[in-house]
Design a protein around this motif. Structure first.
Motif, PDB file in Angstrom:
ATOM      1  N   HIS A 179       6.307  27.572  16.374  1.00  0.00           N
ATOM      2  CA  HIS A 179       5.120  27.411  17.039  1.00  0.00           C
ATOM      3  C   HIS A 179       4.491  28.571  17.939  1.00  0.00           C
ATOM      4  CE1 HIS A 179       5.391  23.219  15.838  1.00  0.00           C
ATOM      5  NE2 HIS A 179       6.466  23.080  16.335  1.00  0.00           N
ATOM      6  N   LEU A 180       4.946  29.626  17.492  1.00  0.00           N
ATOM      7  CA  LEU A 180       4.345  31.096  18.148  1.00  0.00           C
ATOM      8  C   LEU A 180       3.086  31.561  17.828  1.00  0.00           C
ATOM      9  CD1 LEU A 180       8.225  32.579  18.535  1.00  0.00           C
ATOM     10  CD2 LEU A 180       6.786  31.093  20.224  1.00  0.00           C
ATOM     11  N   TRP A 181       2.561  31.007  16.743  1.00  0.00           N
ATOM     12  CA  TRP A 181       1.130  31.529  16.424  1.00  0.00           C
ATOM     13  C   TRP A 181       0.502  31.275  17.660  1.00  0.00           C
ATOM     14  CZ3 TRP A 181      -0.451  31.456  10.646  1.00  0.00           C
ATOM     15  CH2 TRP A 181       0.698  32.151   9.921  1.00  0.00           C
ATOM     16  N   LEU A 182      -0.714  32.287  17.468  1.00  0.00           N
ATOM     17  CA  LEU A 182      -1.665  32.054  18.682  1.00  0.00           C
ATOM     18  C   LEU A 182      -3.087  31.251  18.172  1.00  0.00           C
ATOM     19  CD1 LEU A 182      -1.351  35.374  20.624  1.00  0.00           C
ATOM     20  CD2 LEU A 182       0.063  33.379  20.956  1.00  0.00           C
ATOM     21  N   ASN A 183      -3.493  30.552  18.876  1.00  0.00           N
ATOM     22  CA  ASN A 183      -5.032  30.133  18.439  1.00  0.00           C
ATOM     23  C   ASN A 183      -5.030  29.289  17.385  1.00  0.00           C
ATOM     24  OD1 ASN A 183      -6.142  31.557  20.602  1.00  0.00           O
ATOM     25  ND2 ASN A 183      -5.930  33.453  19.444  1.00  0.00           N
ATOM     26  N   CYS A 223      -2.796  37.075  11.019  1.00  0.00           N
ATOM     27  CA  CYS A 223      -2.777  35.283  10.986  1.00  0.00           C
ATOM     28  C   CYS A 223      -2.147  34.944  12.154  1.00  0.00           C
ATOM     29  CB  CYS A 223      -1.956  34.911   9.606  1.00  0.00           C
ATOM     30  SG  CYS A 223      -2.900  35.464   8.215  1.00  0.00           S
ATOM     31  N   VAL A 224      -1.206  35.750  12.503  1.00  0.00           N
ATOM     32  CA  VAL A 224      -0.376  35.284  13.749  1.00  0.00           C
ATOM     33  C   VAL A 224      -0.851  35.225  14.999  1.00  0.00           C
ATOM     34  CG1 VAL A 224       1.896  36.018  15.074  1.00  0.00           C
ATOM     35  CG2 VAL A 224       2.033  36.177  12.502  1.00  0.00           C
ATOM     36  N   LEU A 225      -2.066  36.262  15.190  1.00  0.00           N
ATOM     37  CA  LEU A 225      -2.675  36.246  16.477  1.00  0.00           C
ATOM     38  C   LEU A 225      -3.903  35.740  15.945  1.00  0.00           C
ATOM     39  CD1 LEU A 225      -2.326  40.077  17.093  1.00  0.00           C
ATOM     40  CD2 LEU A 225      -1.047  38.384  17.791  1.00  0.00           C
ATOM     41  N   GLY A 226      -4.521  35.181  14.977  1.00  0.00           N
ATOM     42  CA  GLY A 226      -5.549  34.199  14.996  1.00  0.00           C
ATOM     43  C   GLY A 226      -6.820  35.119  14.890  1.00  0.00           C
ATOM     44  N   LEU A 227      -6.549  36.216  14.458  1.00  0.00           N
ATOM     45  CA  LEU A 227      -7.503  37.311  14.164  1.00  0.00           C
ATOM     46  C   LEU A 227      -8.202  36.926  12.809  1.00  0.00           C
ATOM     47  CD1 LEU A 227      -9.100  39.621  15.703  1.00  0.00           C
ATOM     48  CD2 LEU A 227      -7.325  41.328  14.319  1.00  0.00           C
ATOM     49  N   HIS A 228      -7.309  36.968  11.691  1.00  0.00           N
ATOM     50  CA  HIS A 228      -8.036  36.368  10.515  1.00  0.00           C
ATOM     51  C   HIS A 228      -7.014  35.304  10.115  1.00  0.00           C
ATOM     52  CE1 HIS A 228     -10.563  37.113   7.000  1.00  0.00           C
ATOM     53  NE2 HIS A 228      -9.484  37.149   6.302  1.00  0.00           N
ATOM     54  N   GLY A 229      -7.535  34.345   9.692  1.00  0.00           N
ATOM     55  CA  GLY A 229      -6.561  33.352   9.035  1.00  0.00           C
ATOM     56  C   GLY A 229      -6.178  33.300   7.761  1.00  0.00           C
ATOM     57  N   GLN A 230      -7.038  33.746   6.990  1.00  0.00           N
ATOM     58  CA  GLN A 230      -6.747  33.884   5.462  1.00  0.00           C
ATOM     59  C   GLN A 230      -5.713  34.834   5.101  1.00  0.00           C
ATOM     60  OE1 GLN A 230      -8.098  31.553   3.463  1.00  0.00           O
ATOM     61  NE2 GLN A 230      -9.118  30.732   5.155  1.00  0.00           N
ATOM     62  N   ILE A 231      -4.693  34.427   4.317  1.00  0.00           N
ATOM     63  CA  ILE A 231      -3.636  35.608   3.930  1.00  0.00           C
ATOM     64  C   ILE A 231      -4.279  36.572   2.912  1.00  0.00           C
ATOM     65  CG2 ILE A 231      -1.555  35.735   2.870  1.00  0.00           C
ATOM     66  CD1 ILE A 231      -0.752  32.871   3.890  1.00  0.00           C
ATOM     67  N   GLN A 232      -5.150  35.842   2.069  1.00  0.00           N
ATOM     68  CA  GLN A 232      -5.653  36.808   0.734  1.00  0.00           C
ATOM     69  C   GLN A 232      -7.010  37.030   1.128  1.00  0.00           C
ATOM     70  OE1 GLN A 232      -4.085  35.058  -2.829  1.00  0.00           O
ATOM     71  NE2 GLN A 232      -1.980  36.082  -2.570  1.00  0.00           N
ATOM     72  N   ALA A 233      -7.809  35.917   1.325  1.00  0.00           N
ATOM     73  CA  ALA A 233      -9.261  35.773   1.024  1.00  0.00           C
ATOM     74  C   ALA A 233      -9.906  36.986   2.231  1.00  0.00           C
ATOM     75  CB  ALA A 233      -9.618  34.527   1.363  1.00  0.00           C
ATOM     76  N   GLY A 234     -10.958  37.358   1.876  1.00  0.00           N
ATOM     77  CA  GLY A 234     -11.503  38.504   2.856  1.00  0.00           C
ATOM     78  C   GLY A 234     -12.557  37.738   3.873  1.00  0.00           C
ATOM     79  N   ILE A 235     -12.813  36.386   3.747  1.00  0.00           N
ATOM     80  CA  ILE A 235     -13.804  35.489   4.623  1.00  0.00           C
ATOM     81  C   ILE A 235     -12.977  34.519   5.215  1.00  0.00           C
ATOM     82  CG2 ILE A 235     -15.860  34.535   4.841  1.00  0.00           C
ATOM     83  CD1 ILE A 235     -16.758  36.043   2.347  1.00  0.00           C
ATOM     84  N   ASP A 236     -12.807  34.658   6.436  1.00  0.00           N
ATOM     85  CA  ASP A 236     -12.032  33.504   7.268  1.00  0.00           C
ATOM     86  C   ASP A 236     -13.507  32.747   7.654  1.00  0.00           C
ATOM     87  OD1 ASP A 236     -10.272  31.948   8.193  1.00  0.00           O
ATOM     88  OD2 ASP A 236      -9.979  33.288  10.093  1.00  0.00           O
TER      89      ASP A 236
END
Length: 790
Positions: free
Chosen positions: A332-336, A361-374
């Motif tokens: 549970h160390l991921w942010l946001n 993904c860890v920082l919550g800046l972009h949550g998609q691993i592969q997709a370009g649109i979060d």
């Protein structure tokens, strides 16, 4: 602090570019679901409202006898039931029944519209009652009512316990009516963080810095495990090959005629075992290409089986960046994670560089691993509409156009496998619909650019840089270059933001290539080290006429007094020839493990690190010779309005990489006291904060983690004089949240009291960002040591 602000609908007018047939819904939060409250039946209900009508008191009226009382002189006229000649006890009981009957009659008068309906099923709720009850109650009521079949014949109604409820109760299969439990909402918070004070900004920045440090530390440790695994496989392969060769020799001695055939089988077996040690490819495309190339070659059955096992092992392995992200997710160390942030992420600055996409993904800046649109899905959105929050621009579509401040972004979907060309028409769904909805609601999106850059850690050669916030101004459906329909979006960068990180990367690349030709009037020196460093150190000043760094002689490494080498004891070193391996003398001096990985990245901070020195037999390219090889990045001393003279790099510096040594002339305590009689201008190594303990600290991931305490060193009782000679490190600024740390290293002598002061990066440092370290004690007014103010 106004940290959590709800999104407001800017307008209810339809956007001119909205697709036809799509009715916009205002962005608002759903009301909280409240359970129905049903009163508990009274103790006498079982007697007076029994299902057996023969047990009903003779005076209790039937359904047809209940008539609303007529007002008479502002009073209700109550009709008491007739009684025969009664005794005194019966008369007393009748008075009690009369009193109960009068109260019951008043109650039924108030709720006569909803009582004693057929089969105790309530009538549809009126608009007045619906406005006072739960807003979703009408739906549940109609659903419950429609599930009950109509009776074939009218029977005498029998009052039930539910008929006395204060609110209508939908029928259920159970006889006991209870308040429904609260369901866990799947909605996700959609918030915007703004108006942060200075101390709040510093707090979030520190949280992001520590999170990234944990991620990089785990990732580097995973590379060490992978290196050990590869070495074990190579060692096992060599042993197996040696055993096979020995078998061939034995067979050749016993059966000379079968020697040639045995040799061929042994060679095939050796090739099979060696193929297991091939490192795993980074992407699925590389795995597929490796499979395709291997399928075309016809090999013996044993070789094909070995290749298949090796490829299966490569697929099962995970890269260090993925393993680090997964481990932090479990802890549970991921942010946001509990909310979807619209706009800037607190603690993430414009221009921050990320070596791997999983870190986004860890920082919550972009949550998609592969997709370009979060985006936030419609099922989780508060207004049941998808909302886009960030996009990655990396040139993955042939119709993309990137001009920096203006981007023509192509929607997702419709591409052929492993290709940038379109194969089918795109649809207005998922991320494409989310971008259109964000345009309608005037919601900004974060833009992260993926670009190939020198020094990237990923095998793809790409890094990711955060370039700030953009607004979607237009959306249209167009025919792409491949002849298929695509959705296009025009993204315009919002003004008054810091310079784009991608533009800074391109500028640093131009400076490296052009050298002195880049703004030559401000370049005071191409190399202040006079070729003492392997990489030139540039001097740049576009603020004033100061040339102070040119007044000092450049000192490449720390100058120790002669007695330091004489008191070092017996000179010892490793006997490694091709390079140090596990279990050698130098690894045992470091606690049984090497301080660096194969990429020369510091694994974890320690009180002291022993590198191979002049008494070791290993070559200069040994993995345990890192800091002694000098500067590898192109550094620049520049003039700053905030910090005086500062240091920045023109190259991308990885977290844990060596930067340079903090050099000077070593003075003992007695010498330092004499020199400081006219003022203290020395560097005291014992005052540097122990930031090395933060690098590799896994206490938040592993509860059994123990801070390294070996090898320990005595208190440092010397100082560095940089008044006449110095190197590039002397111009680094002080910061309480630094991006550079101090690590003590020994390599040219064994005197623990006089180590070298080596500087390593604590985070990924993008080009042209100022380097800073924690001096421990600094000037209260300038935030820097007095010798570095210039």
């Amino acid at each position: 602090m106004d940290s959590l602000l709800s999104l407001q609908t800017p307008s209810n007018n339809p956007h001119p570019h909205s697709p036809p047939g799509l009715t916009p819904t205002p962005l608002r939060l759903q009301p909280t679901q409240m359970p129905l409250l049903v009163p508990k039946p009274e103790p006498l209900d079982d007697f007076f409202f029994s299902n057996n009508s023969q047990q009903r008191p003779h005076w209790f009226p039937h359904r047809q006898q209940l008539q609303p009382p007529q007002p008479n002189n502002n009073e209700f006229e109550l009709h008491a039931p007739p009684f025969a000649s009664a005794s005194p006890e019966e008369q007393e009981d009748s008075e009690l029944y009369n009193h109960f009957f009068r109260v019951s009659q008043l109650f039924r008068t108030a709720f006569s519209d909803t009582l004693f309906q057929k089969d105790a099923v309530p009538e549809p709720v009126t608009p007045q009652l619906q406005s006072q009850s739960h807003p979703n109650f009408q739906d549940s009521l109609s659903y419950a009512s429609s599930s009950q079949p109509e009776p074939e014949a009218e029977v005498e109604a029998t009052p039930e316990a539910d008929s006395r409820a204060l609110v209508p109760v939908p029928p259920s299969s159970s006889l006991v009516v209870a308040a429904p439990s609260k369901r866990v909402s799947k909605k996700k918070k959609l918030v915007r963080v703004s108006k942060l004070r200075l101390h709040e900004q510093l707090h979030f920045r520190e949280v992001v810095r520590r999170t990234r440090m944990i991620y990089d530390s785990i990732r580097v440790l995973c590379t060490i495990e992978e290196e050990k695994r590869v070495q074990e496989e190579k060692r096992a392969a060599e042993e197996k090959r040696a055993a096979a060769v020995a078998d061939v020799v034995t067979i050749a001695a016993d059966e000379p005629f079968a020697a040639s055939e045995s040799t061929i089988e042994c060679s095939s077996l050796a090739e099979t075992t060696v193929s297991v040690a091939v490192p795993a490819p980074e992407s699925a495309g590389e795995q597929q290409s490796a499979t395709d190339n291997g399928a075309g070659n016809k090999q013996p059955e044993t070789v094909n089986r070995g290749e298949a096992d090796a490829k299966m092992a490569r697929r099962m392995r995970q890269r260090g960046d993925i393993r680090a992200a997964k481990m932090m997710r479990l802890k549970h160390l991921w942010l946001n994670c509990d909310k979807q942030i619209v706009g800037a992420i607190p603690g993430v600055y414009v221009g921050d560089v990320f070596l791997f996409r999983m870190e986004l993904c860890v920082l919550g800046l972009h949550g998609q691993i592969q997709a370009g649109i979060d985006y936030l899905a419609a099922s989780m959105s508060p207004n049941n509409e998808p909302i886009a929050t960030s996009v990655i621009v990396s040139g993955g579509y042939e119709d993309d156009m990137d001009e920096g401040d203006v981007i023509i972004y192509t929607g997702q979907g419709g591409q052929a496998t492993n290709s940038v060309r379109q194969a089918t028409h795109q649809k207005l769904e998922s991320g494409n619909l989310a971008l259109e909805r964000s345009m309608y609601h005037n919601i900004e999106v974060r833009v992260i650019r993926g670009m190939k850059y020198e020094g990237a850690a990923a095998k793809s050669g790409k890094i990711y840089v955060y370039d700030g916030l953009y607004r979607i101004s237009e959306c249209w459906f167009d025919v792409g270059k491949s002849g298929f329909g695509v959705y296009k979006y025009k993204l315009v960068r919002i003004e008054w933001q810091p310079k784009m990180g991608s533009a800074i990367l391109k500028e640093a690349r131009s400076i490296r290539k052009s050298g002195v030709d880049f703004q030559p009037m401000y370049c005071l020196s191409v190399d202040i080290s006079n070729k003492k460093e392997k990489v030139a150190v540039r001097l740049f000043n576009d603020i004033d006429d100061s040339k102070e760094p040119l007044c000092f002689d450049y000192l490449l490494t720390t100058s120790f007094p002669p007695f330091v080498f004489h008191q070092s004891g017996t000179a010892t070193g490793c006997d490694c020839i091709g390079g140090c391996t596990d279990g050698c003398f130098c690894s045992m001096k470091n606690g049984g493990e090497f301080p660096y990985n194969q990429q020369a990245i510091l694994v974890r901070g320690k009180p002291l690190i022993f590198e191979c020195g002049p008494f070791c037999s290993c070559p200069p390219q040994c993995r345990n010779r890192v800091s002694q090889n000098g500067v590898k990045n192109k550094l620049e001393v520049f003039r700053s309005k905030q910090t005086g003279w500062g240091v920045r790099s023109l190259d991308l510096i990885h977290a844990g990489a060596f930067i340079c040594e903090y050099s000077g002339v070593v003075l003992t305590r007695e010498q330092a006291q004499l020199l400081t009689m006219n003022g203290d201008s020395l560097i005291y190594p014992n005052r540097f904060s122990e930031r090395w303990a933060e690098w590799g600290d896994l206490s938040q991931v592993n509860l059994d983690y123990v801070r390294p305490s070996y090898p320990s060193i005595p208190p440092l009782d010397f100082s560095l004089d940089v008044s006449t000679v110095r190197n590039v490190a002397c111009y680094m600024s002080h910061s309480s949240s630094p991006n550079v740390m101090v690590q003590f290293v020994l390599y040219d002598h064994n005197n623990l009291m006089f180590p070298h002061i080596m500087l390593f990066a604590m985070e990924n440092i993008p080009p042209l960002r100022e380097l800073s370290l924690d001096y421990g004690v600094a000037n209260e007014w300038t935030g820097k040591l007095s010798i570095c103010n210039g």
